[in-house]
Design an enzyme around this catalytic site. Structure first.
Site, PDB file in Angstrom:
ATOM      1  N   LYS A  76       0.852  -1.194   0.000  1.00 14.94           N
ATOM      2  CA  LYS A  76       0.000   0.000   0.000  1.00 14.94           C
ATOM      3  C   LYS A  76       0.886   1.243   0.000  1.00 14.94           C
ATOM      4  CE  LYS A  76      -3.961   2.083   2.472  1.00 14.94           C
ATOM      5  NZ  LYS A  76      -4.971   1.888   3.532  1.00 14.94           N
ATOM      6  N   SER A 153      -9.951   2.352   2.320  1.00 19.08           N
ATOM      7  CA  SER A 153      -8.945   3.033   1.545  1.00 19.08           C
ATOM      8  C   SER A 153      -7.944   2.098   0.869  1.00 19.08           C
ATOM      9  CB  SER A 153      -8.180   4.010   2.438  1.00 19.08           C
ATOM     10  OG  SER A 153      -7.406   3.318   3.393  1.00 19.08           O
ATOM     11  N   SER A 177     -10.550   0.151   6.570  1.00 21.55           N
ATOM     12  CA  SER A 177      -9.915   0.203   5.245  1.00 21.55           C
ATOM     13  C   SER A 177      -9.263  -1.078   4.760  1.00 21.55           C
ATOM     14  CB  SER A 177      -8.878   1.314   5.199  1.00 21.55           C
ATOM     15  OG  SER A 177      -9.526   2.532   5.000  1.00 21.55           O
TER      16      SER A 177
HETATM   17  N1  GLN Z   1     -13.653   4.961   5.640  1.00 20.30           N
HETATM   18  C1  GLN Z   1     -12.963   5.333   6.832  1.00 20.30           C
HETATM   19  C2  GLN Z   1     -12.495   6.777   6.743  1.00 20.30           C
HETATM   20  O1  GLN Z   1     -12.647   7.348   5.711  1.00 20.30           O
HETATM   21  C3  GLN Z   1     -11.851   4.389   7.132  1.00 20.30           C
HETATM   22  C4  GLN Z   1     -10.557   4.741   6.525  1.00 20.30           C
HETATM   23  C5  GLN Z   1      -9.449   3.857   6.965  1.00 20.30           C
HETATM   24  O2  GLN Z   1      -9.655   2.843   7.618  1.00 20.30           O
HETATM   25  N2  GLN Z   1      -8.243   4.266   6.611  1.00 20.30           N
HETATM   26  O3  GLN Z   1     -11.993   7.322   7.686  1.00 20.30           O
END
Ligand code: GLN
Length: 488
Positions: A76, A153, A177
């Site tokens: 990532k 994400s 995410s």
């Molecule tokens: N969807 C969540 C956010 O936008 C989780 C993001 C994440 O886990 N990095 O904060």
């Protein structure tokens, strides 16, 4: 070759049936073919991959391979990789080349893996569809012509792994995410106990929630990756002592007279989920009962407030973490009339809309007028949720719940920010509590798309979480071979 799981590939590499160079070339060819369309990589590193593969083949030839030797993975693009551009999918870091290696990516190097490239994500990991990426959104390989989201994400990772553009990879999970994108792409995504995998060198979003973890096509594969990623790190003050070591295939936790109490969360019963999800949840529960699971209802009274607490705490921490991007030391710099003007112009140009929104919210909730009513209140809710989970785990061994309400949605869905936030309902509480949770394929919905269930455990019960996930995987029997998904 693309359809091999990590476990299968390792066996073939060990026996000499395939070489890492052959395997790596197969992946690079496929990236060449589909990488642009899927937009799952921000940076591809073919030269590095081939030299990693060559080194791996030499180790196999010498008879001393490393634990994950020769496996082509995607990292990532939130993990700093020495000498390789690391962007966090932000214009702010578009040309940032770190001079150091994150602990997690170093551990992958130490385990002998081959780096294919850096996978796409939401900007600074803020989002749910990977649409906030400065480099555009990755695409879900399932029913590809429909251009569905691969989630976020870690959507670049799930797009790449589900399509056979990486054999496995890393994600980070601050509020879901790893789990949400894995669920809607038919993959296994494990958010370990907070602190099990080092955050050092992983670009910070919300430090008390950020959790690196593995994404793969099977539970055994995820367990192998986690074994390599986990471990104490002096450079991360929140790193846990001890580590995680899996012997695969994982031992069954049910069957042959073994008993297990599985909790279902009462408060989730009234949350709207798709009819397919409801049915799959029931079916998998029936399967687990048939091999000795006892189902108990548990209560996490404040779990529906987890979203509100998360969307105060995460932006608050983000506003502080992202203050460092000021154009002075590294990253984008847009020259202004004076120092303050340079800050303003740099940050206005460098950050996208969602990141700016979070920093404004975060700064507001930390202001002296709001701190007590918002931030401290959210911190209290967090504590109550964590306490409730502890209590629940006195009544049950593990908890089972949906990872998402439904299947992957089209990338061009026009949701408001709050509607995106609401998609995290099933995942954020586990981050607030710091407990392990694994999303595992539960079956296919009527529309042919995968759905995922989540197994949740108490702190450091990562092994049992994976063991139960494996039973679900076996009952669900979802065929997630990349050539099957893409028909090519
Ligand atoms: N969807 C969540 C956010 O936008 C989780 C993001 C994440 O886990 N990095 O904060």
């Amino acid at each position: 070759m693309i359809d091999l799981t990590i476990t299968e590939a390792l066996a073939k590499l060990k026996s000499g049936a395939i070489s890492s160079t052959e395997l790596t070339k197969a992946y690079l060819d496929r990236i060449e073919k589909y990488g642009k369309e899927l937009n799952c990589y921000i940076t591809i590193t073919p030269e590095r991959a081939l030299s990693d593969a060559e080194a791996s083949d030499a180790r196999y030839a010498a008879g001393n391979p490393l634990p994950l030797d020769g496996l082509p993975i995607g990292m990532k693009d939130l993990f700093a990789t020495k000498g390789i551009r690391t962007t966090a999918a932000s214009r702010m870091l578009e040309n940032f080349v770190p001079q150091y290696e994150s602990t997690v990516s170093q551990k992958f190097i130490d385990a002998g893996t081959v780096l294919l490239g850096k996978t796409n994500l939401d900007e600074f990991a803020m989002g749910t569809f990977s649409k906030t990426s400065y480099f555009g959104a990755p695409v879900n390989p399932w029913q590809m012509e429909r251009r569905l989201t691969a989630g976020g994400s870690s959507g670049g990772a799930t797009s790449a792994i589900a399509s056979g553009l990486a054999i496995g990879g890393t994600g980070t999970d601050t509020g879901g995410s790893i789990r949400f994108p894995s669920a809607i792409t038919g993959l296994v995504g494990m958010k370990p106990t907070y602190g099990l995998c080092s955050r050092w060198g992983c670009i910070a979003f919300a430090s008390s929630l950020d959790t690196p973890g593995p994404i793969a096509r099977t539970v055994d594969d995820a367990a192998l990756l986690l074994s390599a990623m986990a471990g104490h790190d002096e450079k991360d003050s929140t790193s846990a002592k001890g580590g995680f070591h899996a012997h695969t295939p994982l031992d069954p936790i049910l069957g042959n007279g073994k008993k297990l109490r599985i909790g279902v969360i009462k408060e989730f019963a009234n949350v709207e989920i798709s009819a397919d999800m409801k049915k799959l949840l029931e079916n998998r529960i029936a399967d687990l009962k048939s091999i000795g699971a006892e189902i108990v209802e548990v209560s996490i009274p404040n779990i529906l407030d987890a979203l509100a607490a998360y969307y105060i705490i995460a932006p608050a921490e983000a506003s502080s973490n992202l203050a460092r991007y000021d154009g002075m030391r590294y990253g984008l710099r847009v020259e202004g009339d004076d120092l303050i003007d340079t800050y303003k112009k740099t940050r206005a140009a460098g950050f996208g809309e969602e990141v700016q929104r979070r920093m404004i919210v975060g700064t507001a909730v930390l202001s002296s007028e709001s701190y007590e009513v918002y931030f401290m209140q959210a911190a209290r809710v967090r504590r109550m949720i964590s306490d409730s989970f502890n209590k629940a785990f006195e009544q049950c061994d593990l908890i089972l719940c949906p990872a998402s309400a439904g299947t992957a949605m089209p990338l061009d869905s026009d949701l408001t920010p709050l509607e995106y936030y609401a998609l995290d309902l099933f995942t954020v509480a586990m981050n607030l509590a710091g407990i392990p949770a694994c999303s595992v394929p539960a079956g296919l919905a009527g529309n042919g798309l995968p759905l995922g269930l989540q197994v949740v455990g108490k702190r450091f019960d990562d092994m049992r979480v994976l063991q139960l996930a494996k039973h679900i995987e076996q009952f669900a029997g979802v065929d997630n071979r990349p050539t099957k998904i893409m028909g090519k």
